[in-house]
Write a protein that holds these residues in place. Structure first.
Motif, short mmCIF file in Angstrom:
data_model
loop_
_atom_site.label_atom_id
_atom_site.label_comp_id
_atom_site.label_asym_id
_atom_site.label_seq_id
_atom_site.Cartn_x
_atom_site.Cartn_y
_atom_site.Cartn_z
N SER B 66 0.73 -1.25 0.18
CA SER B 66 -0.08 0.06 0.02
C SER B 66 1.00 1.23 0.08
O SER B 66 0.46 2.38 -0.68
CB SER B 66 -0.78 -0.07 1.08
N GLN B 114 -7.76 -0.15 -0.06
CA GLN B 114 -7.95 -1.43 0.22
C GLN B 114 -9.52 -1.47 0.84
O GLN B 114 -10.10 -2.66 0.75
CB GLN B 114 -7.01 -1.96 1.33
N ASP B 194 -5.69 -1.14 -4.84
CA ASP B 194 -4.79 -1.81 -3.64
C ASP B 194 -5.84 -2.88 -3.02
O ASP B 194 -7.02 -2.63 -2.44
CB ASP B 194 -4.95 -0.84 -2.40
N GLU B 195 -5.65 -4.15 -3.35
CA GLU B 195 -6.38 -5.39 -2.84
C GLU B 195 -7.89 -5.16 -3.28
O GLU B 195 -8.88 -5.23 -2.23
CB GLU B 195 -5.98 -5.89 -1.74
MG LIG Z 1 -2.09 -2.68 1.97
#
Ligand SMILES: [Mg+2]
Ligand SMILES: Nc1ncnc2c1ncn2[C@@H]1O[C@H](COP(=O)(O)OP(=O)(O)OP(=O)(O)O)[C@@H](O)[C@H]1O
Lengths: 282, 282
Positions: B66, B114, B194-195
């Motif tokens: 991140s 995320q 991010d994911e």
């Molecule tokens: Mg992360």
């Protein structure tokens, strides 16, 4: 055992809350009992006449003018200072100094504000007693309350909102306008309420700067334009409360002042509820 | 708007020439180092992101994936306590250059976090959030923007009839796509993700993965993932971040098909429990 402590604690807090409410109701009852008989349309619509005769319309007008001036000066300043403390000085020593200054300002006794106002506006700038001097002193006095309330709300805005808005390409000022101010409007409103409620009843700051007991109506300019004001009116009448006419006018004025403060709070209630609603959705 | 369109057409030209000449490098990092209060937490000696397609960033939790993404669009500067050194270039211009406006830069490099960040307010308002505060298109074009962005994010069918409902009503997967729509509305050249599937079920994960592949035809995508299977399904090239002596180190990207060359990285990545939808780490 733990449950016992828990129950005991609940009982204790309940009693404290009850005592606070009781005190409030008691004060209101005392004021209303003596003030209501004096209230009439004449009382709030006519000018004062002699010592305790007539009505208090110019005292109401003067107090409202003081409050509006204080609000007009303090609210924008509070927004600016709160943003400075939370966004523009986001890290470092200057921000801590600013917060310290605000708390120090909050602790200054109101009579000191009065004397400073006397020295700066009345004497220094040569305004004499003036509504503007009183309004500015009141603004300075409520500024910390407003600023701290607003800054706390701004800090409570989730950091992720700021990051997400910046991530979309918003400049720092756009983040302030789009996220921080709308999200902390409730803090501004409640801070303003607390501040104005305090300012409305203060006598000391306007004692030397703005208020006279008689002989003023609506101001026409700034220099030598004093006003009548409810708290000062009450202050003078109370010094001679053995006079029955003065006594009636005294409690009548107190009732009007109480009503003014309460109506301020009630008028702002819808905004507060709405902001809470939004906060819950967030 | 016009500017964005120009950028779009400029960035889609090399698609034709990509087959014959060297692929265009959109983003590159050189000797990047992130420090938290003096101690390095992330190093990126060399990383190149090719135009179009998906570049994956894989690594164990806490390695700095991140953080790496936030370096690419300067969001890292909003994190208190972190400092960045080194070079990042977007299309040959220095990202950290003194004359680069971070807000403009973040317009061109969109990011999905995320955890999806949804603002209080309606679905439509959320989609328009960046546009309204950055580009200010005329009000009559708003519905068109909302529809286009929601369609591009495959969310339109689910929210078509409730655009005015609070966005917080949406499920996490829908919120993730709402955030994607909000980013796509800005027409960024690069999208950092991010994911995006870390808190989704397998069906939603599959839908998002398909969406990412489609978006890669027009945008350059950097996708952080902790799941090697997902990386194989979605990414064209992959860069690994692993911890060496407590510092995250980013290895240069390689074609996903050939697999990770560094055995240390390979071990670190294989050690990650690879079930999509199980891990939710903020
Ligand atoms: Mg992360
Ligand atoms: N603001 C900060 N100050 C200090 N350290 C930080 C800060 N932000 C992140 N870190 C540290 O940097 C390291 C990398 O964090 P990062 O969030 O980038 O990891 P990640 O690879 O994204 O992990 P995950 O897969 O769990 O999301 C962590 O050790 C974290 O503690």
């Amino acid at each position: 055992m733990r449950r016992l402590i828990d129950h005991g604690f609940t009982l204790l807090t309940g009693m404290a809350a009850l005592a606070a409410c009781g005190l409030l109701v008691g004060i209101a009852a005392v004021i209303l009992e003596r003030g209501l008989p004096a209230l009439s349309w004449e009382f709030v619509s006519r000018a004062a006449d002699g010592f305790g005769g007539g009505g208090v319309v110019y005292q109401i007008a003067g107090t409202v003018l003081l409050l509006l001036t204080a609000l007009g000066v303090a609210a924008p300043t509070a927004i600016a200072v709160a943003l400075l403390a939370t966004v523009y000085l986001d890290r470092g020593r200057s921000r801590r100094r600013l917060t310290l200054a605000l708390y120090a300002l909050n602790g200054v006794p109101s009579i000191v504000f009065g004397i400073v106002g006397l020295a700066v506006f009345v004497k220094g700038l040569g305004w004499g007693k003036s509504w503007l001097a009183g309004g500015l002193v009141l603004a300075l006095m409520i500024l910390p309350t407003l600023t701290v309330a607003l800054a706390e709300r701004i800090r409570a805005v989730p950091r992720s909102y700021r990051t997400a808005a910046s991530g979309l390409g918003l400049s720092r000022s756009a983040v302030v306008w789009s996220v921080l101010l709308p999200q902390s409007l409730g803090g501004l409103v409640s801070g303003t309420l607390l501040g104005l409620a305090r300012a409305a009843g203060e006598t000391a700051p306007i004692l030397f700067t703005a208020a006279v007991f008689a002989g003023a109506t609506l101001p026409a300019g700034v220099k030598e334009s004093p006003i009548l004001a409810l708290p000062y009116h009450i202050f003078v009448l109370a010094q001679d409360s053995f006079d029955p006419a003065a006594g009636a006018a005294l409690w009548g004025s107190a009732t009007v002042l109480l009503a003014l403060v309460l109506s301020l709070s009630i008028a702002a209630l819808p905004t507060r509820l709405r902001t809470h609603e939004e906060a819950r959705h967030g | 708007m016009a500017e964005a369109l120009r950028q779009r057409s400029a960035s889609s030209e090399p698609i034709v020439s990509a087959a014959t000449t060297e692929p265009r490098i959109v983003l590159s990092c050189n000797d990047l180092e992130v420090r938290a209060g003096g101690t390095p937490i992330l190093r990126c000696p060399e990383l190149e992101v090719r135009a179009h397609g998906v570049t994956g960033v894989i690594g164990p939790s806490g390695a700095g994936k991140s953080t790496l993404l936030k370096c690419l669009n300067r969001l890292i500067e909003l994190e208190p306590g972190l400092s960045v050194r080194g070079r990042v270039e977007l299309d040959g211009t220095a990202v950290y250059g003194r004359r680069t406006d971070p807000a403009r830069l973040r317009e061109r490099i969109g990011i999905l976090f995320q955890q999806p960040v949804v603002f209080p307010g309606s679905i439509a308002r959320n989609v328009l959030f960046g546009l309204r505060w950055v580009r200010r298109p005329p009000r009559r074009t708003w519905p068109g923007h909302v529809q286009r962005a929601l369609r591009a994010a495959s969310l339109w069918d689910e929210v078509e009839y409730r655009l005015d409902r609070p966005a917080t009503e949406l499920s996490v997967g829908q919120r993730q796509r709402l955030c994607l729509a909000r980013t796509l509305a800005m027409e960024p050249e690069v999208i950092l993700m991010d994911e995006p599937t870390s808190s989704l079920d397998p069906a939603s994960t599959e839908a998002i993965e398909g969406l990412i592949r489609r978006l890669a035809e027009r945008h350059t995508i950097v996708l952080v993932t902790h799941d090697m299977d997902q990386a194989r399904r979605v990414t064209d090239r992959i860069a690994c971040v692993c911890l060496r002596d407590g510092v995250g180190v980013v290895a240069p990207s390689v074609p996903t098909a050939t697999g990770l060359p560094d055995p240390g990285c390979r071990r670190a990545v294989e050690a990650i429990p690879g079930t999509p939808g199980r891990r939710v780490i903020p």
